[in-house]
Design an enzyme around this catalytic site. Structure first.
Site, short mmCIF file in Angstrom:
data_model
loop_
_atom_site.label_atom_id
_atom_site.label_comp_id
_atom_site.label_asym_id
_atom_site.label_seq_id
_atom_site.Cartn_x
_atom_site.Cartn_y
_atom_site.Cartn_z
N ARG A 76 12.10 -4.40 5.37
CA ARG A 76 11.71 -3.03 5.02
C ARG A 76 12.54 -1.97 5.73
O ARG A 76 12.86 -2.09 6.91
CB ARG A 76 10.23 -2.81 5.38
CG ARG A 76 9.83 -1.34 5.28
CD ARG A 76 8.35 -1.12 5.29
NE ARG A 76 7.68 -1.82 6.36
CZ ARG A 76 6.38 -1.98 6.40
NH1 ARG A 76 5.62 -1.53 5.43
NH2 ARG A 76 5.85 -2.63 7.41
N ARG A 125 10.95 0.03 11.25
CA ARG A 125 9.81 0.24 12.14
C ARG A 125 9.86 -0.71 13.33
O ARG A 125 10.21 -1.87 13.18
CB ARG A 125 8.50 0.00 11.36
CG ARG A 125 8.06 1.22 10.58
CD ARG A 125 6.95 0.93 9.60
NE ARG A 125 5.81 0.18 10.13
CZ ARG A 125 4.69 -0.03 9.45
NH1 ARG A 125 4.57 0.45 8.22
NH2 ARG A 125 3.72 -0.73 9.97
N LYS A 129 0.84 -1.21 0.00
CA LYS A 129 0.00 0.00 0.00
C LYS A 129 0.87 1.26 0.00
O LYS A 129 0.70 2.15 -0.82
CB LYS A 129 -0.92 0.01 1.24
CG LYS A 129 -1.78 -1.24 1.38
CD LYS A 129 -2.65 -1.22 2.63
CE LYS A 129 -1.91 -1.27 3.96
NZ LYS A 129 -1.21 -2.54 4.25
N ARG A 188 -10.05 0.35 8.77
CA ARG A 188 -9.50 -0.94 9.13
C ARG A 188 -10.48 -1.80 9.90
O ARG A 188 -10.16 -2.93 10.25
CB ARG A 188 -8.29 -0.70 10.01
CG ARG A 188 -6.99 -1.21 9.48
CD ARG A 188 -5.96 -0.85 10.53
NE ARG A 188 -4.71 -1.48 10.34
CZ ARG A 188 -3.71 -0.95 9.64
NH1 ARG A 188 -3.85 0.16 8.99
NH2 ARG A 188 -2.56 -1.59 9.60
N ARG A 201 -0.15 -8.61 13.56
CA ARG A 201 -0.78 -7.70 12.60
C ARG A 201 -1.55 -8.49 11.53
O ARG A 201 -2.63 -8.07 11.10
CB ARG A 201 0.28 -6.81 11.94
CG ARG A 201 0.73 -5.68 12.86
CD ARG A 201 2.12 -5.18 12.55
NE ARG A 201 2.22 -4.56 11.24
CZ ARG A 201 3.36 -4.38 10.57
NH1 ARG A 201 4.50 -4.79 11.10
NH2 ARG A 201 3.36 -3.80 9.39
P1 AP5 Z 1 4.84 -1.43 1.96
O1 AP5 Z 1 4.36 -0.81 0.70
O2 AP5 Z 1 5.57 -0.56 2.93
O3 AP5 Z 1 3.66 -2.22 2.69
P2 AP5 Z 1 2.26 -1.73 3.26
O4 AP5 Z 1 1.17 -2.40 2.52
O5 AP5 Z 1 2.22 -0.24 3.33
O6 AP5 Z 1 2.32 -2.41 4.69
P3 AP5 Z 1 2.37 -1.82 6.15
O7 AP5 Z 1 3.18 -2.79 6.97
O8 AP5 Z 1 2.74 -0.39 6.19
O9 AP5 Z 1 0.86 -1.98 6.54
P4 AP5 Z 1 0.22 -1.99 7.91
O10 AP5 Z 1 -1.17 -1.94 7.49
O11 AP5 Z 1 0.62 -3.10 8.79
O12 AP5 Z 1 0.85 -0.68 8.64
P5 AP5 Z 1 0.28 0.76 8.92
O13 AP5 Z 1 1.39 1.71 8.86
O14 AP5 Z 1 -0.92 1.02 8.10
O15 AP5 Z 1 5.77 -2.66 1.54
C1 AP5 Z 1 6.36 -3.52 2.52
C2 AP5 Z 1 7.77 -3.94 2.06
O16 AP5 Z 1 7.67 -4.72 0.86
C3 AP5 Z 1 8.68 -2.76 1.71
O17 AP5 Z 1 9.98 -3.08 2.12
C4 AP5 Z 1 8.57 -2.64 0.20
O18 AP5 Z 1 9.75 -2.09 -0.37
C5 AP5 Z 1 8.36 -4.10 -0.22
N1 AP5 Z 1 7.49 -4.22 -1.41
C6 AP5 Z 1 6.39 -3.47 -1.69
N2 AP5 Z 1 5.81 -3.88 -2.85
C7 AP5 Z 1 6.57 -4.92 -3.31
C8 AP5 Z 1 6.47 -5.78 -4.45
N3 AP5 Z 1 5.50 -5.63 -5.36
N4 AP5 Z 1 7.40 -6.76 -4.59
C9 AP5 Z 1 8.41 -6.91 -3.66
N5 AP5 Z 1 8.54 -6.12 -2.56
C10 AP5 Z 1 7.63 -5.14 -2.37
O19 AP5 Z 1 -0.22 0.63 10.42
C11 AP5 Z 1 0.68 0.45 11.49
C12 AP5 Z 1 -0.07 0.39 12.81
O20 AP5 Z 1 -0.73 1.62 13.05
C13 AP5 Z 1 -1.19 -0.66 12.91
O21 AP5 Z 1 -0.68 -1.93 13.26
C14 AP5 Z 1 -2.07 -0.05 13.98
O22 AP5 Z 1 -1.51 -0.25 15.25
C15 AP5 Z 1 -2.01 1.42 13.66
N6 AP5 Z 1 -3.06 1.83 12.71
C16 AP5 Z 1 -2.86 2.36 11.46
N7 AP5 Z 1 -4.03 2.62 10.85
C17 AP5 Z 1 -5.00 2.26 11.73
C18 AP5 Z 1 -6.42 2.27 11.66
N8 AP5 Z 1 -7.09 2.70 10.55
N9 AP5 Z 1 -7.11 1.80 12.73
C19 AP5 Z 1 -6.48 1.38 13.86
N10 AP5 Z 1 -5.12 1.34 13.98
C20 AP5 Z 1 -4.39 1.77 12.93
ZN ZN Z 2 2.24 1.15 4.93
#
Ligand code: AP5
Ligand code: ZN
Length: 217
Positions: free
Chosen positions: A128, A161, A13, A89, A172
């Site tokens: 990452r 992170r 994402k 979410r 997660r």
């Molecule tokens: P990346 O693009 O960074 O992945 P992502 O989908 O953004 O995954 P996240 O881990 O950021 O999602 P998340 O939902 O767990 O975290 P968030 O920050 O939202 O890619 C990952 C890796 O793969 C990178 O190294 C990239 O280079 C590589 N990659 C990407 N695409 C690739 C491809 N096609 N091929 C190969 N490699 C690839 O949330 C964090 C925390 O915040 C949550 O756990 C929660 O505690 C809180 N939170 C956030 N939003 C909410 C909400 N709405 N409600 C409640 N709590 C929330």
């Molecule tokens: Zn993300």
């Protein structure tokens, strides 16, 4: 144009959002990035959510919707539309979002779900590296920065992170399947759900995203 990017942790994402933002002129509202910025700045919000995020649990729905509401109403980049990354979410968040968008007279057009099995995600997440100020993400193997450990654009150091360890990551994924995946049915019923194969390399994923956004639905 209003877009939600959903998918499990590591699905891509945050990798796709900046490209979509650049091409379509939208704001990128990533609730995870906002929370991490609050933690880095040591604000009361940051102090409150730090341990929840490190454990891979969800922050409360009201708090999250409050953050989105504030940014959506004040960020000039949101004028032409939005990309939500990691929000909503939970079903209650999605219901509150519907109310918010109705009030702001904004439309939601596509809910893009990045489809990928859990097995591959642990590798993506544990490799990452992030640029804190912009949220740009790299991978030590799949998407290495030009200079090891440094952001391509600013040259600033990259960081790992605190929730990108195996234990938090497993939690997660569990939370995603129980709390977030049900949103697919919620948006499918509204005719907004678009599935994308997130196994592909990032450029192919972006091509598929553009095909969705350019098609008539
Ligand atoms: P990346 O693009 O960074 O992945 P992502 O989908 O953004 O995954 P996240 O881990 O950021 O999602 P998340 O939902 O767990 O975290 P968030 O920050 O939202 O890619 C990952 C890796 O793969 C990178 O190294 C990239 O280079 C590589 N990659 C990407 N695409 C690739 C491809 N096609 N091929 C190969 N490699 C690839 O949330 C964090 C925390 O915040 C949550 O756990 C929660 O505690 C809180 N939170 C956030 N939003 C909410 C909400 N709405 N409600 C409640 N709590 C929330
Ligand atoms: Zn993300």
């Amino acid at each position: 144009l209003g877009i939600i990017l959903m998918g499990p942790p590591g699905a891509g994402k945050g990798t796709q959002a900046p490209q979509i933002k650049a091409k379509y002129g939208l704001c990128h509202l990533a609730t995870g990035d906002m929370l991490r910025a609050a933690i880095a700045a040591g604000t009361p919000l940051g102090k409150k959510v730090k341990s929840v995020i490190s454990a891979g649990e969800l922050v409360s729905d009201d708090l999250i919707v409050g953050l989105i509401q504030e940014r959506l109403g004040s960020d000039p980049e949101c004028e032409h539309g939005f990309i939500f990354d990691g929000f909503p979410r939970t079903i209650p968040q999605a219901v509150m979002l519907d109310e918010l968008l109705a009030k702001e007279e904004k439309s939601l057009d596509h809910v893009i779900s990045f489809e990928i099995d859990d097995g591959i995600l642990l590798d993506r997440i544990t490799g990452r590296l992030i640029h804190r100020a912009s949220g740009r993400s790299y991978h030590v193997v799949h998407r290495p920065p030009k200079v090891p450990g440094k952001d391509d654009v600013t040259g600033e150091p990259l960081y790992k992170r605190p929730d990108d360890n195996e234990e938090a990551c497993k939690n997660r994924l569990k939370v995603y399947h129980s709390q977030t995946a049900p949103l697919k049915e919620f948006y499918s019923k509204k005719g907004l759900l678009r599935l994308i194969n997130a196994y592909q390399e990032a450029d192919s994923v972006f091509a598929d995203v553009q095909a969705v956004l350019n098609a008539q639905h």
